[in-house]
Design an enzyme around this catalytic site. Structure first.
Site, mmCIF file in Angstrom:
data_model
loop_
_atom_site.group_PDB
_atom_site.id
_atom_site.type_symbol
_atom_site.label_atom_id
_atom_site.label_comp_id
_atom_site.label_asym_id
_atom_site.label_seq_id
_atom_site.Cartn_x
_atom_site.Cartn_y
_atom_site.Cartn_z
ATOM 1 N N HIS A 60 10.695 -27.485 -42.227
ATOM 2 C CA HIS A 60 10.482 -26.911 -40.895
ATOM 3 C C HIS A 60 11.164 -25.541 -40.774
ATOM 4 C CE1 HIS A 60 10.139 -28.019 -36.359
ATOM 5 N NE2 HIS A 60 10.142 -26.701 -36.501
ATOM 6 N N LEU A 63 8.780 -18.614 -40.164
ATOM 7 C CA LEU A 63 8.764 -17.231 -40.640
ATOM 8 C C LEU A 63 7.809 -16.582 -39.645
ATOM 9 C CD1 LEU A 63 8.441 -18.037 -44.453
ATOM 10 C CD2 LEU A 63 10.491 -17.776 -43.055
ATOM 11 N N ARG A 64 8.059 -15.369 -39.243
ATOM 12 C CA ARG A 64 7.273 -14.844 -38.116
ATOM 13 C C ARG A 64 6.104 -13.975 -38.568
ATOM 14 N NH1 ARG A 64 8.708 -18.624 -34.482
ATOM 15 N NH2 ARG A 64 10.844 -18.362 -33.691
ATOM 16 N N ASN A 94 2.942 -21.630 -35.899
ATOM 17 C CA ASN A 94 2.907 -20.922 -34.606
ATOM 18 C C ASN A 94 3.162 -19.425 -34.746
ATOM 19 O OD1 ASN A 94 5.672 -21.210 -35.151
ATOM 20 N ND2 ASN A 94 6.231 -21.500 -32.994
ATOM 21 N N ASP A 154 3.688 -27.448 -34.003
ATOM 22 C CA ASP A 154 5.093 -27.249 -33.598
ATOM 23 C C ASP A 154 5.300 -26.016 -32.720
ATOM 24 O OD1 ASP A 154 7.936 -27.857 -33.621
ATOM 25 O OD2 ASP A 154 8.072 -25.976 -34.711
ATOM 26 N N HIS A 181 5.834 -32.308 -32.830
ATOM 27 C CA HIS A 181 6.887 -31.794 -31.947
ATOM 28 C C HIS A 181 6.802 -32.682 -30.699
ATOM 29 C CE1 HIS A 181 8.820 -28.369 -29.532
ATOM 30 N NE2 HIS A 181 8.301 -29.144 -28.588
ATOM 31 N N HIS A 234 12.424 -32.474 -35.617
ATOM 32 C CA HIS A 234 13.688 -32.279 -34.885
ATOM 33 C C HIS A 234 14.058 -33.377 -33.875
ATOM 34 C CE1 HIS A 234 10.737 -30.498 -32.194
ATOM 35 N NE2 HIS A 234 10.737 -29.319 -32.782
ATOM 36 N N ASP A 307 14.516 -25.989 -38.774
ATOM 37 C CA ASP A 307 13.887 -25.394 -37.586
ATOM 38 C C ASP A 307 14.384 -23.956 -37.393
ATOM 39 O OD1 ASP A 307 12.233 -25.047 -35.457
ATOM 40 O OD2 ASP A 307 13.275 -26.413 -34.104
ATOM 41 N N HIS A 311 14.624 -14.879 -33.545
ATOM 42 C CA HIS A 311 14.140 -14.216 -32.332
ATOM 43 C C HIS A 311 14.804 -12.851 -32.202
ATOM 44 C CE1 HIS A 311 11.694 -17.390 -30.705
ATOM 45 N NE2 HIS A 311 12.671 -18.275 -30.810
HETATM 46 C C1 NCD Z 1 10.688 -22.817 -32.147
HETATM 47 C C2 NCD Z 1 10.171 -21.406 -32.290
HETATM 48 O O1 NCD Z 1 10.885 -20.477 -31.884
HETATM 49 O O2 NCD Z 1 9.070 -21.180 -32.825
HETATM 50 N N1 NCD Z 1 11.747 -22.848 -31.206
HETATM 51 C C3 NCD Z 1 12.716 -23.776 -31.072
HETATM 52 O O3 NCD Z 1 13.499 -23.695 -30.135
HETATM 53 N N2 NCD Z 1 12.839 -24.745 -31.944
HETATM 54 C C4 NCD Z 1 9.576 -23.746 -31.799
HETATM 55 C C5 NCD Z 1 9.883 -25.206 -32.038
HETATM 56 O O4 NCD Z 1 10.407 -25.593 -33.087
HETATM 57 O O5 NCD Z 1 9.557 -26.042 -31.195
HETATM 58 ZN ZN ZN Z 2 9.389 -27.902 -32.317
HETATM 59 ZN ZN ZN Z 3 10.074 -25.501 -34.944
#
Ligand code: NCD
Ligand code: ZN
Ligand code: ZN
Length: 433
Positions: A60, A63-64, A94, A154, A181, A234, A307, A311
């Site tokens: 999990h 990577l953006r 996502n 997710d 999720h 998670h 996870d 950001h």
């Molecule tokens: C995740 C994300 O930023 O993509 N954020 C988070 O708080 N875990 C999304 C997710 O894992 O639900």
């Molecule tokens: Zn999630």
């Molecule tokens: Zn996540």
């Protein structure tokens, strides 16, 4: 031929130190060894006092790329992963555009191979555009070059029970796994923090434990009736651990992960109003964290997954309600596991190998990671200095974003080398290519 000789490491932290010879990506000898006389290019790693583990696998990771390359790219996330001891990561769907088709997942897979530091396995979206309305083409993604093995919306929950049921049915036919999720959206409208004393005191809209637990219970039943396999992302509440125990005792094919932050951090931290602590699912109570540790030790929760959620500063360093949820995790995961599970006596190093490498590889259907440290096996390996401590500094991490909740903390356990198919990808805190 590329040759690496690891001198004096203890596999799984057990027994006497041994030397490990790696030739062309495969472990070829274990014992008291010297570099073969005819091999002048061999690299020798002095690993005295260190623990040798199978390379970590993260089920999990966010990577953006594509879409938010200002916060993380496949290359920078791969570097963070290698430095954290990982040899394979699963990149969540996502992104922008969403990884809901073969073109995007193949792009992610290829970029990962180009970066060459970890195997980046794209996770495919369950529903088109993560909208929760109709199923994405799971079969096409499973058969694409990326051979997608895990599907997840997710960030969002597959809340419609009929869609979830259909996804589970297809997943069995395709030999893949659906990772949920678990968040009932009707119970988390506007939610900002764990619903409890802390949220009441600070005036945050609550995210109740029941929003997670009701979906996990429902999905365990759906999976059992469909004779399908389910993975729960998670896990954050002690109640979810109870449901998983119940479902597993009845033979349900369910697996689950816990994040390092839910093992260590609690909603006590919210008192500062610092959005660095905002994450989804939210930090829960100390009693939840304690029960999650016990469930991981027992195997009710199968593995640790980061996870990792990078950001940008403007999305974190702002008012709590508008901040995005998520924390970095790849370079701190091992240390948090050492702090919460090894130092407490809940897991030995054999157990660390199980929850960080072997189980996640099995759940993600990887056949070449999480393998035993034996002759003939692929050399996907991690070397750990178990006793040295280090201080976390967000700006020093390889990720573009710096949103670590562990800023300034001293943590035990240092990854000193990572090898992917016999190639050293990270050594002494630096990427080596
Ligand atoms: C995740 C994300 O930023 O993509 N954020 C988070 O708080 N875990 C999304 C997710 O894992 O639900
Ligand atoms: Zn999630
Ligand atoms: Zn996540």
């Amino acid at each position: 031929m590329t040759t690496v000789l690891i001198k004096g490491a203890r596999p799984y932290g057990e027994g006497d130190p041994v030397d490990v010879l790696i030739e062309d990506g495969v472990i070829t000898d274990l014992g008291a060894l010297e570099v073969p006389a005819d091999d002048t290019d061999a690299e020798v790693i002095d690993a005295a006092g260190q623990v040798l583990l199978p390379g970590f696998v993260d089920l999990h990771t966010h990577l953006r790329e594509p879409g938010r390359e200002d916060t993380e790219t496949i290359a920078t996330g791969s570097a963070a992963a290698a430095l954290g001891g990982y040899t394979a990561v699963f990149a969540m769907a996502n992104t922008d555009p969403v990884a809901d088709n073969a073109v995007i997942v193949d792009h992610v897979w290829r970029r990962g191979q180009e970066a060459g530091l970890v195997d980046v396995h794209p996770v495919g979206a369950v529903t088109v555009g993560l909208k929760g309305e109709r199923l994405a083409e799971l079969g096409t993604m499973a058969k694409s070059e990326a051979k997608v093995k895990v599907f997840s919306d997710d960030g969002l929950c597959v809340a419609d029970p009929l869609l979830m049921r259909r996804a589970l049915e297809y997943s069995t036919a395709l030999g893949v796994v659906i990772a949920q999720h678990a968040e009932e959206p009707r119970l988390t409208v506007g939610a900002q923090a764990h619903e409890g004393e802390q949220s009441a005191r600070l005036g945050y809209t609550g995210w109740p434990a029941s929003a997670e637990e009701s979906i996990v219970a429902r999905d365990c039943l759906l999976a059992r009736h469909a004779n399908a396999r389910l993975h729960v992302c998670h896990v954050s509440t002690s109640g979810t651990a109870d449901i998983l125990r119940w479902a597993k005792e009845r033979g349900t094919q369910v697996s689950a992960e816990v994040t390092p932050h839910h093992l260590l951090l609690t909603d006590e931290r919210l008192a500062t109003y610092d959005p660095i602590n905002k994450v989804n699912p939210p930090l829960r109570t100390g009693s939840d964290a304690e029960k999650l540790r016990a469930a991981l030790a027992e195997g009710v929760i199968d593995c640790v997954a980061t996870d990792h959620a990078p950001h940008a500063v403007q999305d974190k360093d702002c008012e709590w309600n508008s901040a995005r949820p998520g924390m970095l995790g790849l370079q701190t995961a091992l240390s948090i596991v050492v702090e919460t599970m090894v130092r407490t006596g809940l897991l030995d190093w054999r157990g660390v190998a199980r929850v960080m490498s072997e189980r996640p590889a099995e759940i993600g259907n990887l056949t070449d990671h999480g393998r035993p440290i034996e002759v003939g096996e692929p050399a996907n390996l991690t070397l750990v200095d178990p006793d040295t401590e280090w201080t976390v500094r967000g700006v020093e991490l390889a990720s573009i974003a710096a949103n670590t909740p562990y800023e300034g903390m001293r943590l035990p356990g240092v990854v000193t080398a990572t090898l992917l198919r016999g190639r050293i990808t990270a050594r002494e805190g630096k990427i080596t290519q």
